[in-house]
Design an enzyme around this catalytic site. Sequence first.
Site, PDB file in Angstrom:
ATOM      1  N   GLY A   1     -15.863  -4.366  10.755  1.00  0.00           N
ATOM      2  CA  GLY A   1     -14.879  -3.931  11.714  1.00  0.00           C
ATOM      3  C   GLY A   1     -13.676  -5.064  11.901  1.00  0.00           C
TER       4      GLY A   1
ATOM      5  N   PRO B   1     -11.708  -8.261  13.315  1.00  0.00           N
ATOM      6  CA  PRO B   1     -12.138  -9.500  14.326  1.00  0.00           C
ATOM      7  C   PRO B   1     -12.019  -9.066  15.554  1.00  0.00           C
ATOM      8  CG  PRO B   1     -10.719 -10.141  12.440  1.00  0.00           C
ATOM      9  CD  PRO B   1     -10.727  -8.866  12.516  1.00  0.00           C
TER      10      PRO B   1
ATOM     11  N   THR C   1     -13.951  -6.836  17.514  1.00  0.00           N
ATOM     12  CA  THR C   1     -14.265  -5.755  18.063  1.00  0.00           C
ATOM     13  C   THR C   1     -15.904  -5.632  18.705  1.00  0.00           C
ATOM     14  OG1 THR C   1     -14.815  -5.017  15.655  1.00  0.00           O
ATOM     15  CG2 THR C   1     -12.813  -4.419  16.402  1.00  0.00           C
TER      16      THR C   1
ATOM     17  N   GLU D   1      19.816  -2.464  25.247  1.00  0.00           N
ATOM     18  CA  GLU D   1      18.421  -1.849  25.784  1.00  0.00           C
ATOM     19  C   GLU D   1      18.826  -0.537  26.443  1.00  0.00           C
ATOM     20  OE1 GLU D   1      15.985  -3.160  24.411  1.00  0.00           O
ATOM     21  OE2 GLU D   1      16.800  -4.967  24.001  1.00  0.00           O
TER      22      GLU D   1
END
Length: 665
Positions: free
Chosen positions: A201, A203, A205, A424
């Site tokens: 998995g 890094p 996890t 925005e």
Amino acid sequence: MNQTGRNVLTWVAIGFLLIFVYQSFMQGPGGFGPQPEDITYTEFMANAQNDMIQNVTVKGQDVTGDYVDGGKFKTFMPEGENIVERLDGTNVTIKAEENVAELSLLGILLSWFPMLLLIGVWIFFMKKMNGGGGGGGGNPFSFGKSKAKLLNENTKKVTFADVAGIDEAKEELEEIVEFLKDPKKYERLGGKIPKGALLVGPPGTGKTLTARAVAGEANVPFFSISGSDFVEMFVGVGASRVRDMFEQGKKNAPCIIFIDEIDAVGRRRGGGHGGGNDEREQTLNQMLVEMDGFEASEGVIIIAATNRPDVLDPALLRPGRFDRQVTIPNPDLNGRKKILEVHAREVPLANSVDLTVIARGTPGFSGADLANLINEGALLAARRNKRVVSMQDLEDAKDKVMMGSERRSMAMSEEEKKLTAYHEAGHAIIALQEKHSDPIHKATIIPRGRALGMVMRLPEEDQLSITRAKLHADLAVAMGGRVAEELIFGEDMVTTGASGDIKQATHMARKMVTEWGLSDKVGMIDYGAGDQNFLGQSMGGSHVSDDMAAVIDDEVKRLVQGGYDQATKLLKKHAKDLETLAQGLLEYETLTGAEIKELLKTGKVDRSAEMNADKGAASAPRSSVPSTVSKPTEDKAEDKEKPKPKAKKKPATKKKTDKKDKDAE
């Protein structure tokens, strides 16, 4: 000062103390007791003739002796002198000793000092190369001893209750737990438990935490070692440590041996510069032999973890070794919520905190990232002198982790701030009008990282796939900022602020054409990957002809232009909403999705409830707080600790976040 320095100083002090004690009790030359009188040989002979000397001791040319009155003296006899004849007829008693060179204790130490220094330096470097004596009890000669650390009962016990968000992985590992508890349950039916399990998995996890949870559930010893601990500068040391590690495991069976980052030693063979004699390959060969040399019935389970399974040697993954691979991916929405609940156990949360919203806003976060988010929220709340962690603290922590800290001190002109607000607002209006777009979570014109502003959209639930309609909506949203600048300020005043949006839209359109088969002209042919090696890495080159490359470029341009045209159409139709939202961003700087809808509907934003909540979340005065801070007369709803929520079952899905930012120049 470290432990080594203190030990050296202690032994040096002891050495000088012994020298002092020895010299203090010495008598005669070189001692610290009564020293003999140094006289000339003529005086010595005159005293002997006058019967003032009781006895003398002759050692070579050195003469020492005692006076009749108890005093001591020493002198040096000339070469060739016959002292026996000269003292004949006197009452002096003569004693002769063999002339042997003497060295004091201090002299012996000084003569051996260079050799002792070399030995000490050699031992120091040997301990350094052995990792400070790890695995060997500090013995510099124990290079081949395993460095595996045994987690004993004093170490905090971890169980499956401390691991969340990986239900499928826990189910696969429960078999190992049951085997360690009751091996006969499987043996009576002829079943063989896997010798090794490989946890794969990204890094963070929770691979190491999961392995510790297996040991905690089974209540067996847990040996932990890193793959890099097997590799040393001396050939054969790693192989020796592998043998010693398996011996330790057999002595403590049933137990679990956990090898973290096994790719450091288990890489595919044949790539070393030393051929078959490379240290890594020797270590890997020994590990393969050892895993074949014991049976699962011995009660030793090997669990390894890596985030690079593609580089491991195939022999390591064949049945009989690491024959079970357990995938531990980044958690989905439901998993993220459970992980947040686990890490929030020790953190007092306000009643307004909704961990589901936080989980929705953290797509792609690992368990370590979520733990860091909760910690950052607690630190922010403490910095603001609050008694509990509020929703605002967690939101600010999430924004800080994802986008960096706010740059409120950044000098922005009013014109730049106004342009950012309209940019925005253009993104937000298109997102509201496109029904296939994700809902708006937040819009802000406060600079963060390299962005001057952003609009964050969050899906209602995780998405495993993306429809063509949503992709077209995302293209329109990406173009919304650039179109808003053109409509409000004119084409000549358009800035480079949309560079990030253009790059995102172009990348998305090219994938639609070359990889996802969403172009009628190109068809369902993959033109994106090119040649790849056995690791799946691109080796360059392309199978696209010049004619097809031109078609692909035309299709990419058509898709991006389609998003631009759709954004132009919608913003011209909703120009009033664009103006209202831009003015709201200039006034409030940050607006949530609900506030944006309220602003467009009523023309104003009511934040009275939020202000009351912030007051309620303020901390009570402490002894270190000045007396000017007043204590609230009663706790608000925000100030009360939230009861720990229970996890609710939701279908496992994957979440995606779209962020529209305006890059700073």
